[in-house]
Structures are given as C-alpha cells and as structure tokens.
Scaffold this motif. Structure first.
Motif, mmCIF file in Angstrom:
data_model
loop_
_atom_site.group_PDB
_atom_site.id
_atom_site.type_symbol
_atom_site.label_atom_id
_atom_site.label_comp_id
_atom_site.label_asym_id
_atom_site.label_seq_id
_atom_site.Cartn_x
_atom_site.Cartn_y
_atom_site.Cartn_z
ATOM 1 N N ALA A 29 8.460 38.481 12.228
ATOM 2 C CA ALA A 29 9.819 38.497 12.425
ATOM 3 C C ALA A 29 9.833 36.510 12.372
ATOM 4 C CB ALA A 29 10.603 38.776 13.895
ATOM 5 N N MET A 30 9.067 36.175 12.987
ATOM 6 C CA MET A 30 9.143 34.991 12.542
ATOM 7 C C MET A 30 8.313 34.497 11.404
ATOM 8 S SD MET A 30 6.710 34.021 16.304
ATOM 9 C CE MET A 30 6.581 31.943 15.695
ATOM 10 N N GLU A 31 8.062 35.146 10.280
ATOM 11 C CA GLU A 31 7.732 34.721 9.015
ATOM 12 C C GLU A 31 8.876 34.930 8.067
ATOM 13 O OE1 GLU A 31 3.986 36.538 8.679
ATOM 14 O OE2 GLU A 31 2.497 35.070 9.515
ATOM 15 N N GLU A 32 9.465 35.502 8.355
ATOM 16 C CA GLU A 32 10.538 35.830 7.350
ATOM 17 C C GLU A 32 11.446 34.895 6.640
ATOM 18 O OE1 GLU A 32 13.514 39.035 8.163
ATOM 19 O OE2 GLU A 32 11.304 40.676 9.078
ATOM 20 N N ASP A 33 11.642 34.796 5.456
ATOM 21 C CA ASP A 33 12.410 33.821 5.106
ATOM 22 C C ASP A 33 13.996 33.508 5.848
ATOM 23 O OD1 ASP A 33 14.742 32.997 1.929
ATOM 24 O OD2 ASP A 33 13.464 31.832 3.339
ATOM 25 N N THR A 34 13.547 31.801 6.324
ATOM 26 C CA THR A 34 15.094 31.561 7.289
ATOM 27 C C THR A 34 16.418 31.537 6.569
ATOM 28 O OG1 THR A 34 14.052 29.282 6.357
ATOM 29 C CG2 THR A 34 13.220 30.762 8.848
ATOM 30 N N SER A 35 16.383 31.591 5.305
ATOM 31 C CA SER A 35 17.374 31.870 4.265
ATOM 32 C C SER A 35 18.087 33.010 4.897
ATOM 33 C CB SER A 35 16.914 31.256 3.143
ATOM 34 O OG SER A 35 16.874 32.352 2.119
ATOM 35 N N ASP A 37 20.303 35.919 6.442
ATOM 36 C CA ASP A 37 21.760 35.824 7.509
ATOM 37 C C ASP A 37 20.536 36.259 8.666
ATOM 38 O OD1 ASP A 37 23.385 38.599 8.769
ATOM 39 O OD2 ASP A 37 23.391 35.827 9.384
ATOM 40 N N GLU A 38 21.026 35.549 10.382
ATOM 41 C CA GLU A 38 20.409 35.864 11.280
ATOM 42 C C GLU A 38 20.092 37.129 11.998
ATOM 43 O OE1 GLU A 38 17.718 33.557 13.603
ATOM 44 O OE2 GLU A 38 18.574 32.932 12.295
ATOM 45 N N SER A 39 21.110 37.992 11.343
ATOM 46 C CA SER A 39 20.474 39.408 12.350
ATOM 47 C C SER A 39 20.048 40.044 11.776
ATOM 48 C CB SER A 39 21.791 39.809 11.914
ATOM 49 O OG SER A 39 22.789 39.900 10.671
ATOM 50 N N GLU A 40 19.691 39.873 10.477
ATOM 51 C CA GLU A 40 18.416 40.176 9.898
ATOM 52 C C GLU A 40 16.831 40.227 10.810
ATOM 53 O OE1 GLU A 40 18.521 40.116 5.880
ATOM 54 O OE2 GLU A 40 20.518 40.528 5.704
ATOM 55 N N ASN A 41 17.022 38.979 10.897
ATOM 56 C CA ASN A 41 15.336 39.087 11.656
ATOM 57 C C ASN A 41 15.366 39.607 12.866
ATOM 58 O OD1 ASN A 41 14.597 37.285 8.901
ATOM 59 N ND2 ASN A 41 15.593 34.805 9.194
ATOM 60 N N GLU A 42 16.312 39.236 14.225
ATOM 61 C CA GLU A 42 16.433 39.940 15.110
ATOM 62 C C GLU A 42 16.084 40.808 14.996
ATOM 63 O OE1 GLU A 42 19.903 41.128 18.437
ATOM 64 O OE2 GLU A 42 20.210 39.240 16.777
ATOM 65 N N VAL A 43 14.822 41.117 15.798
ATOM 66 C CA VAL A 43 13.875 41.849 16.547
ATOM 67 C C VAL A 43 14.451 42.108 18.158
ATOM 68 C CG1 VAL A 43 11.502 42.320 17.236
ATOM 69 C CG2 VAL A 43 12.375 41.393 15.002
ATOM 70 N N ASN A 44 14.764 43.340 18.537
ATOM 71 C CA ASN A 44 15.225 44.017 20.123
ATOM 72 C C ASN A 44 13.565 44.282 20.493
ATOM 73 O OD1 ASN A 44 17.653 42.062 20.097
ATOM 74 N ND2 ASN A 44 17.997 44.286 18.589
#
Length: 101
Positions: A29-35, A37-44
């Motif tokens: 999750a941390m390594e995903e592209d920062t460009s 959308d923020e919701s796509e990187n969210e891990v719950n």
C-alpha cells in the motif's frame, strides 16, 4: 521483500506467515504510485486485527530485547577473555625475549 527480526529462529516460522502477510499488505500500500487517487491506496484493518498485530510485534520485541541482552553479555565476556589472553600472550612474549638474551 519482508524483513523480520530473526529470520533464523525456527520457532517463529509457522506463526510469522500471517504477520508477513500483514507487513506485505502495508508495504504494498505504501509503495503504490502516489499520483493515484487516495482512496485506491487505502488499506483498512479492524481494531482487532491491529491489536493482534501489535501484540505479536510486542512479543517479538521482548524476545529480541532478551536476545540482545544475552548477546551483549556474551560480547562483554568475550572481550574480557580477549584481554586476559592478550595479557598472557604479552607475558610469554616478554619471557621469550628475556630467554633469548
């Protein structure tokens, strides 16, 4: 790549699998592209999952602290033995030099 405190400890190999998965998920999750959308990187994670992971890490931390303490004692003991051996060696070198004269 997953870094663990003690990869050589066979007693933790079975239970560390689930921990490694949690770590892998977090790292992915941390390594995903920062460009993106923020919701796509969210891990719950649920509170219970986080608490369980924390408790396992704390137990591992305590074990590492105990191992570190033991290794420090061992290093001090070996250092003292080394000094003793150096002193003894020095005495023998001096004795050899005096016998040569």
């Amino acid at each position: 790549m997953v870094a663990t405190w003690d990869d050589s400890d066979p007693s933790n190999s079975e239970e560390s699998g689930s921990d490694e998965e949690v770590v892998n998920l977090a790292l992915m999750a941390m390594e995903e592209d920062t460009s993106e959308d923020e919701s796509e990187n969210e891990v719950n994670f649920t509170f219970d999952e986080l608490q369980n992971a924390y408790e396992k890490l704390y137990v591992e931390y305590e074990n590492v602290c105990l191992k570190n303490k033991s290794l420090k004692k061992n290093a001090i003991s070996i250092s003292k033995e080394l000094e003793t051996q150096k002193n003894e060696n020095s005495k023998y070198v001096n004795e050899i030099e005096s016998l040569k004269k």
